[in-house]
Motif scaffolding. Sequence first.
Motif, mmCIF file in Angstrom:
data_model
loop_
_atom_site.group_PDB
_atom_site.id
_atom_site.type_symbol
_atom_site.label_atom_id
_atom_site.label_comp_id
_atom_site.label_asym_id
_atom_site.label_seq_id
_atom_site.Cartn_x
_atom_site.Cartn_y
_atom_site.Cartn_z
ATOM 1 N N ILE A 37 0.841 -1.205 0.000
ATOM 2 C CA ILE A 37 0.000 0.000 0.000
ATOM 3 C C ILE A 37 0.869 1.244 0.000
ATOM 4 N N CYS A 38 0.686 2.089 -0.998
ATOM 5 C CA CYS A 38 1.426 3.362 -1.026
ATOM 6 C C CYS A 38 0.671 4.395 -0.190
ATOM 7 N N GLU A 39 1.388 4.955 0.768
ATOM 8 C CA GLU A 39 0.722 5.865 1.705
ATOM 9 C C GLU A 39 0.472 7.245 1.106
ATOM 10 N N ILE A 40 1.050 7.506 -0.059
ATOM 11 C CA ILE A 40 0.772 8.785 -0.713
ATOM 12 C C ILE A 40 -0.398 8.639 -1.699
ATOM 13 N N CYS A 41 -0.200 7.816 -2.721
ATOM 14 C CA CYS A 41 -1.200 7.765 -3.797
ATOM 15 C C CYS A 41 -2.235 6.662 -3.597
ATOM 16 N N GLU A 42 -2.056 5.866 -2.526
ATOM 17 C CA GLU A 42 -3.006 4.800 -2.199
ATOM 18 C C GLU A 42 -3.056 3.680 -3.240
ATOM 19 N N LEU A 54 6.198 3.760 0.158
ATOM 20 C CA LEU A 54 5.988 4.651 -0.984
ATOM 21 C C LEU A 54 6.245 3.875 -2.270
ATOM 22 N N CYS A 55 5.336 4.003 -3.207
ATOM 23 C CA CYS A 55 5.509 3.314 -4.473
ATOM 24 C C CYS A 55 6.574 4.024 -5.305
ATOM 25 N N LYS A 56 6.974 3.373 -6.384
ATOM 26 C CA LYS A 56 7.995 3.929 -7.288
ATOM 27 C C LYS A 56 7.745 5.406 -7.614
ATOM 28 N N LYS A 57 6.518 5.638 -8.086
ATOM 29 C CA LYS A 57 6.161 6.978 -8.546
ATOM 30 C C LYS A 57 6.250 8.027 -7.437
ATOM 31 N N CYS A 58 5.919 7.626 -6.240
ATOM 32 C CA CYS A 58 5.816 8.593 -5.143
ATOM 33 C C CYS A 58 7.124 8.777 -4.381
ATOM 34 N N ARG A 59 8.143 8.004 -4.740
ATOM 35 C CA ARG A 59 9.370 8.076 -3.975
ATOM 36 C C ARG A 59 10.181 9.334 -4.285
HETATM 37 ZN ZN LIG Z 1 2.309 6.123 -4.668
#
Ligand SMILES: [Zn+2]
Lengths: 130, 130
Positions: free
Chosen positions: A85-90, A125-130
Amino acid sequence: MNKMQTLSKNQQIIFDLIDKSSEPLKAYSILFNVQKKGIKAPLQVYRALDKLVELGKIHKIESRNAFIACQNSSCQVSKATAFSICEICEKITEISSASLSKYLRNFKDKDGMKYSKYNLEFFGLCKKCR
Amino acid sequence: MNKMQTLSKNQQIIFDLIDKSSEPLKAYSILFNVQKKGIKAPLQVYRALDKLVELGKIHKIESRNAFIACQNSSCQVSKATAFSICEICEKITEISSASLSKYLRNFKDKDGMKYSKYNLEFFGLCKKCR
DNA sequence: ATTTAAATTGTTATAATATAACACTATGTA
DNA sequence: TACATAGTGTTATATTATAACAATTTAAAT
Ligand SMILES: [Zn+2]
Ligand SMILES: [Zn+2]
Ligand SMILES: [Zn+2]
Ligand SMILES: [Zn+2]
């Protein structure tokens, strides 16, 4: 060996919606989306969700109260689930790792208790949100 | 090194209740129990719960919407939690296993994503219920 | 084909869980 | 002191989920 399971009308409608969604869906958002198909009440949604979870066709993301289609092979009928679960973009992804599931399947606690089922949610954090 | 955290009045009242409870408590059951101490509204309870979770003094059992006092050392401030849940009697225990936490802390998924946090819930039958 | 049991549906009402918004008070610190 | 941050109290409301009951459909079993 695996009896082919036929979904009922409501179950099929709701499964299709979740399956084609790019993100986990919440019960009342599902309700809103299927009202045009004649499903009018929360209970109709929750009943179908319960059944679909039981069949392992979908999983509930407990920390989000949301439902996602199984991305593996129904996860041994829903007994062993792990999510990222990405805590930024969900963005939420089902994790499929043989070593992880082997480790958890065989995990015994101090009392020697073995478990028949588990649910694991990883946050980061997912790839995109890192 | 660890700044000693002083709990506020409401936080302390609610932590004490959860800490002395033999089972996980739900928010509205907490509310009922602290009304004699002057905490009258759900929001007062939820605010204290949020803070206590953030501090790692308590954990939320996601699949049960219930709260339990941390049985370890605040679990590195709540970033790594694992529970054992009996599906018959609902006995819930916090699992403290160095090998499990090491395994999960170091787990990387296919994309090489590393996680900062996880929550794991095991389900099965406890000794008594077997 | 008829009976029976099990699963599913439809419906209304309500329970249980959680947050928004706003005004005010206490606490720490510059 | 003055300023910022955290905590409180309160009302209202949003969100998530189940109870209870009647009717209908489906799948076997006789
Ligand atoms: Zn994300
Ligand atoms: Zn799955
Ligand atoms: Zn803990
Ligand atoms: Zn038990």
